[in-house]
Design a protein around this motif. Structure first.
Motif, PDB file in Angstrom:
ATOM      1  N   LEU A 117      13.114 101.992  40.547  1.00  0.00           N
ATOM      2  CA  LEU A 117      13.568 102.403  39.221  1.00  0.00           C
ATOM      3  C   LEU A 117      13.056 101.703  38.151  1.00  0.00           C
ATOM      4  O   LEU A 117      12.781 100.598  38.219  1.00  0.00           O
ATOM      5  N   PRO A 118      13.024 102.129  36.824  1.00  0.00           N
ATOM      6  CA  PRO A 118      12.512 101.342  35.650  1.00  0.00           C
ATOM      7  C   PRO A 118      13.190 100.084  35.511  1.00  0.00           C
ATOM      8  O   PRO A 118      12.719  99.159  34.820  1.00  0.00           O
ATOM      9  N   GLY A 119      14.431  99.783  35.973  1.00  0.00           N
ATOM     10  CA  GLY A 119      15.063  98.545  35.718  1.00  0.00           C
ATOM     11  C   GLY A 119      16.172  98.565  34.912  1.00  0.00           C
ATOM     12  O   GLY A 119      16.488  99.710  34.258  1.00  0.00           O
ATOM     13  N   ALA A 120      16.709  97.190  34.504  1.00  0.00           N
ATOM     14  CA  ALA A 120      18.094  97.238  33.729  1.00  0.00           C
ATOM     15  C   ALA A 120      17.600  97.426  32.062  1.00  0.00           C
ATOM     16  O   ALA A 120      18.195  98.198  31.588  1.00  0.00           O
ATOM     17  N   PHE A 150      22.786  99.827  44.058  1.00  0.00           N
ATOM     18  CA  PHE A 150      22.771  98.841  43.235  1.00  0.00           C
ATOM     19  C   PHE A 150      23.342  98.779  41.832  1.00  0.00           C
ATOM     20  O   PHE A 150      23.413 100.065  41.257  1.00  0.00           O
ATOM     21  N   THR A 151      24.123  97.863  41.548  1.00  0.00           N
ATOM     22  CA  THR A 151      25.002  97.971  40.411  1.00  0.00           C
ATOM     23  C   THR A 151      24.112  97.271  39.057  1.00  0.00           C
ATOM     24  O   THR A 151      24.113  96.001  39.210  1.00  0.00           O
ATOM     25  N   THR A 152      23.559  98.103  38.232  1.00  0.00           N
ATOM     26  CA  THR A 152      22.668  97.433  37.229  1.00  0.00           C
ATOM     27  C   THR A 152      23.705  97.128  35.847  1.00  0.00           C
ATOM     28  O   THR A 152      23.603  96.134  35.257  1.00  0.00           O
ATOM     29  N   SER A 153      24.390  98.235  35.608  1.00  0.00           N
ATOM     30  CA  SER A 153      25.428  98.093  34.368  1.00  0.00           C
ATOM     31  C   SER A 153      26.628  98.474  34.830  1.00  0.00           C
ATOM     32  O   SER A 153      26.940  99.358  35.453  1.00  0.00           O
ATOM     33  N   VAL A 154      27.575  97.553  34.236  1.00  0.00           N
ATOM     34  CA  VAL A 154      29.095  97.808  34.505  1.00  0.00           C
ATOM     35  C   VAL A 154      29.842  98.858  33.751  1.00  0.00           C
ATOM     36  O   VAL A 154      29.668  98.489  32.549  1.00  0.00           O
TER      37      VAL A 154
END
Length: 239
Positions: A117-120, A150-154
């Motif tokens: 995906l595009p990422g963080a 995957f956890t990108t942002s909490v």
């Protein structure tokens, strides 16, 4: 309906850190209707952008051309975002779990992903430091999953107290706006709860589109239908 419902969340807000896509459309609709004085901030360094159309990316020239000021990305994050000077952040997601944690990194195993995906980008910092965040995303079992790849942002981590333990400044997600309804974290458990359904949507449809046993508020509300003013403003932005 999703875009209009999201735009209403910005009533009374002074500053908004905006993600690209649906969040940007909703934020600019708010500026055209509910929050004409709101200052829209993009991570490319533009402050007070007033794009006449949804920007294609954070690097779209229209953001700089219509901004009150253009600064470096480092200043945006170090001076404006991280010290807590932004009221609300608008974010999207590829996957979302019951505690409003976000994945925008990979689908599948991180080392051998099915989709990269595009990422963080700036999303982890937005989720960590804005006064609150609002997530705008279409509702399906592909997005609303029991466990993130995957956890990108909490969002709210693993539940009550998680943000405090991690030292995150902001309150975290206060609402998730979808094309079916509105979800909000339970005050005690922090688990997302369906609090409103959009016109013509039944709660059962929302349950079927969610990858975990979604809780429903005792007093489930119906989202107010779009007004002519909101629809006209949305059409001007998207024509």
């Amino acid at each position: 309906m999703m875009t209009i419902a999201a735009s209403r969340m910005l009533r009374g807000k002074r500053t908004c850190f905006v993600g690209i896509g649906l969040p940007s459309l909703a934020a600019n609709l708010a500026r055209a209707t509910w929050a004409p004085e709101i200052v829209l901030v993009y991570e490319s360094g533009t402050i007070g952008s007033k794009p006449p159309r949804p920007p294609l990316s954070i690097g779209d020239g229209v953001l700089a051309e219509t901004a009150d000021a253009v600064v470096s990305s480092a200043e945006i994050f170090n001076y404006w975002l991280q010290p807590g000077r932004i009221d609300v952040g608008f974010l999207g997601a590829a996957q979302l779990d019951r505690y409003a944690n976000i994945n925008t990194t990979v689908i599948g195993d991180y080392r051998r992903p099915k989709v990269r995906l595009p990422g963080a980008g700036g999303a982890p910092e937005i989720a960590a430091s804005c006064g609150e965040t609002v997530i705008v995303v279409r509702h399906s079992t592909r997005v609303f999953v029991d466990r993130l790849d995957f956890t990108t942002s909490v969002g709210h981590g693993d539940g009550p107290g998680a943000r405090d333990r991690l030292g995150l400044r902001g309150a975290g997600p206060t609402a998730v706006i979808t094309d079916l309804g509105i979800l909000e974290p339970d005050p005690e458990s922090r688990e997302l709860t369906l609090t409103s359904v959009h016109p013509g949507v039944e709660a059962e449809r929302v349950l079927e589109a969610t990858g975990w046993p979604l809780k429903i508020a005792v007093h489930l509300e119906a989202t107010a239908a779009p007004t002519e003013t909101e629809l006209a403003a949305l059409r001007r932005l998207t024509e």
